[in-house]
Design a protein around this motif. Sequence first.
Motif, PDB file in Angstrom:
ATOM      1  N   SER A 230      43.326  40.413  43.441  1.00 35.44           N
ATOM      2  CA  SER A 230      42.707  40.113  42.162  1.00 35.44           C
ATOM      3  C   SER A 230      41.265  39.716  42.210  1.00 35.44           C
ATOM      4  CB  SER A 230      43.410  38.814  41.355  1.00 35.44           C
ATOM      5  OG  SER A 230      44.844  39.131  41.499  1.00 35.44           O
ATOM      6  N   ARG A 231      40.382  40.140  40.994  1.00 33.03           N
ATOM      7  CA  ARG A 231      39.112  39.530  40.933  1.00 33.03           C
ATOM      8  C   ARG A 231      39.200  38.395  40.182  1.00 33.03           C
ATOM      9  NH1 ARG A 231      37.743  45.106  41.128  1.00 33.03           N
ATOM     10  NH2 ARG A 231      36.105  45.642  42.669  1.00 33.03           N
ATOM     11  N   PHE A 232      38.805  37.281  40.503  1.00 33.93           N
ATOM     12  CA  PHE A 232      38.708  35.946  39.770  1.00 33.93           C
ATOM     13  C   PHE A 232      37.174  35.689  39.515  1.00 33.93           C
ATOM     14  CE2 PHE A 232      42.945  34.415  41.871  1.00 33.93           C
ATOM     15  CZ  PHE A 232      43.608  35.240  41.126  1.00 33.93           C
ATOM     16  N   TRP A 233      36.819  35.307  38.175  1.00 33.88           N
ATOM     17  CA  TRP A 233      35.355  35.111  37.892  1.00 33.88           C
ATOM     18  C   TRP A 233      35.603  33.878  37.281  1.00 33.88           C
ATOM     19  CZ3 TRP A 233      34.506  40.307  35.073  1.00 33.88           C
ATOM     20  CH2 TRP A 233      34.308  41.304  35.972  1.00 33.88           C
ATOM     21  N   PRO A 234      34.469  33.016  37.584  1.00 34.02           N
ATOM     22  CA  PRO A 234      34.424  31.863  36.705  1.00 34.02           C
ATOM     23  C   PRO A 234      33.808  31.836  35.532  1.00 34.02           C
ATOM     24  CG  PRO A 234      32.674  31.859  38.379  1.00 34.02           C
ATOM     25  CD  PRO A 234      33.460  32.860  38.555  1.00 34.02           C
ATOM     26  N   GLN A 244      29.288  39.569  38.832  1.00 35.13           N
ATOM     27  CA  GLN A 244      29.694  38.173  38.690  1.00 35.13           C
ATOM     28  C   GLN A 244      30.085  37.449  39.835  1.00 35.13           C
ATOM     29  OE1 GLN A 244      29.919  37.359  35.231  1.00 35.13           O
ATOM     30  NE2 GLN A 244      29.195  39.485  35.194  1.00 35.13           N
ATOM     31  N   LYS A 245      29.822  36.033  39.749  1.00 39.98           N
ATOM     32  CA  LYS A 245      30.267  35.031  40.832  1.00 39.98           C
ATOM     33  C   LYS A 245      31.848  35.349  40.934  1.00 39.98           C
ATOM     34  CE  LYS A 245      26.362  32.085  40.951  1.00 39.98           C
ATOM     35  NZ  LYS A 245      26.024  30.713  40.745  1.00 39.98           N
ATOM     36  N   SER A 246      32.620  34.972  42.116  1.00 43.00           N
ATOM     37  CA  SER A 246      33.867  35.057  41.999  1.00 43.00           C
ATOM     38  C   SER A 246      34.560  34.020  43.042  1.00 43.00           C
ATOM     39  CB  SER A 246      34.136  36.490  42.621  1.00 43.00           C
ATOM     40  OG  SER A 246      33.804  36.708  43.982  1.00 43.00           O
ATOM     41  N   PHE A 247      36.111  34.031  42.967  1.00 38.44           N
ATOM     42  CA  PHE A 247      36.714  33.171  43.843  1.00 38.44           C
ATOM     43  C   PHE A 247      37.386  34.000  44.928  1.00 38.44           C
ATOM     44  CE2 PHE A 247      36.760  30.958  39.797  1.00 38.44           C
ATOM     45  CZ  PHE A 247      36.273  29.767  40.263  1.00 38.44           C
ATOM     46  N   ASP A 248      37.229  35.228  44.962  1.00 34.63           N
ATOM     47  CA  ASP A 248      37.806  36.187  45.759  1.00 34.63           C
ATOM     48  C   ASP A 248      36.907  36.386  47.112  1.00 34.63           C
ATOM     49  OD1 ASP A 248      35.983  38.357  45.315  1.00 34.63           O
ATOM     50  OD2 ASP A 248      37.291  38.760  43.329  1.00 34.63           O
ATOM     51  N   GLU A 280      36.430  27.426  51.521  1.00 32.51           N
ATOM     52  CA  GLU A 280      36.124  26.511  50.167  1.00 32.51           C
ATOM     53  C   GLU A 280      36.378  27.651  48.927  1.00 32.51           C
ATOM     54  OE1 GLU A 280      31.871  25.411  50.623  1.00 32.51           O
ATOM     55  OE2 GLU A 280      32.717  23.777  52.141  1.00 32.51           O
ATOM     56  N   LYS A 281      35.832  28.817  48.716  1.00 31.90           N
ATOM     57  CA  LYS A 281      36.257  29.694  47.545  1.00 31.90           C
ATOM     58  C   LYS A 281      37.833  29.716  47.432  1.00 31.90           C
ATOM     59  CE  LYS A 281      32.110  32.100  47.137  1.00 31.90           C
ATOM     60  NZ  LYS A 281      31.951  32.029  45.622  1.00 31.90           N
ATOM     61  N   TYR A 282      38.502  29.716  48.356  1.00 31.89           N
ATOM     62  CA  TYR A 282      40.104  30.031  48.248  1.00 31.89           C
ATOM     63  C   TYR A 282      40.499  28.828  47.564  1.00 31.89           C
ATOM     64  CZ  TYR A 282      40.304  34.429  50.452  1.00 31.89           C
ATOM     65  OH  TYR A 282      40.386  36.172  50.400  1.00 31.89           O
TER      66      TYR A 282
END
Length: 296
Positions: A230-234, A244-248, A280-282
């Motif tokens: 998935s693409r996760f964005w804050p 976008q910044k992302s958590f992936d 850290e992002k995960y």
Amino acid sequence: MKVIGDVDIKGLEKLRSGKVREMFSFDDRILIVTTDRISAFDFILPSLIPFKGMILNKISVFWFNYLKGIIDNHLIETDVKRFPKFLRKNKNILEGRAVIVKRVKVFPIECVVRGYITGSGWEEYKRTGKIGDLELPPDLIKCDRLPEAIFTPTTKEVSGHDIAITINKAKRIFGAETVNFLKEKSIELYLKASEYAIRQGIIIADTKFEFGATDDGIILADEVLTPDSSRFWPLDEYKPGQEQKSFDKQYVRDYLLSTDWDRKSSPPVLPHDVIKKTSEKYIDAYEKITGEKFKV
């Protein structure tokens, strides 16, 4: 903390070794072990990401449980303490990163749902004004929210890129009744998950689901709504019209694009700071989604 790359379980037949997951057969069940491997541009990178396998596994289990009111899933057991005795001997490898699941006949189709326009969908829209056979409004900008979530399936390739196909072509391959069911359930799953994630401060821009057939019907399988699928964005940093910044794992892709790697030869080792930041992002994604602190 030990990172886990390749996995072998004594006495078990390995069914498949994917980019991240190892699958083993026993009785009428399958053991899935999620490693700390990471892939990008269709290559498995030589570096391992600490905690990644545990986080992907735990996030999937969270979503499987949260979404089970929509459709059954393949989970049988998620707690290593309740695994068969011969598997508990491998607790140091399996703890937190393994599940026992039902055997299913997986449909060779990735059920992609998009709520925002980005990635390959954005590139196709710029060329054609459509994604697949779906007409879209003419005035969308990069990373815009779509008027409604859309289903844009792809093939499921063993190696290399999955290939986008139209819904009409998917119906010709798999049958209209099956594809209509997969579309309906995929969008329903996405919408329920998205509504929850927004409350947690995360936009789910897009994701992909996999389904399998059993004697009792079609169920949800593989992984669900992880940073790898998935693409996760804050939410608090979302600005349409730009990346976008992302958590992936986009952070890893961006690093690789900044190097002179040609994406054809063996990929480079990731620097320590990139490995640390990715881990850290995960962890951040896990904590935001579940509302719990990550514990090893």
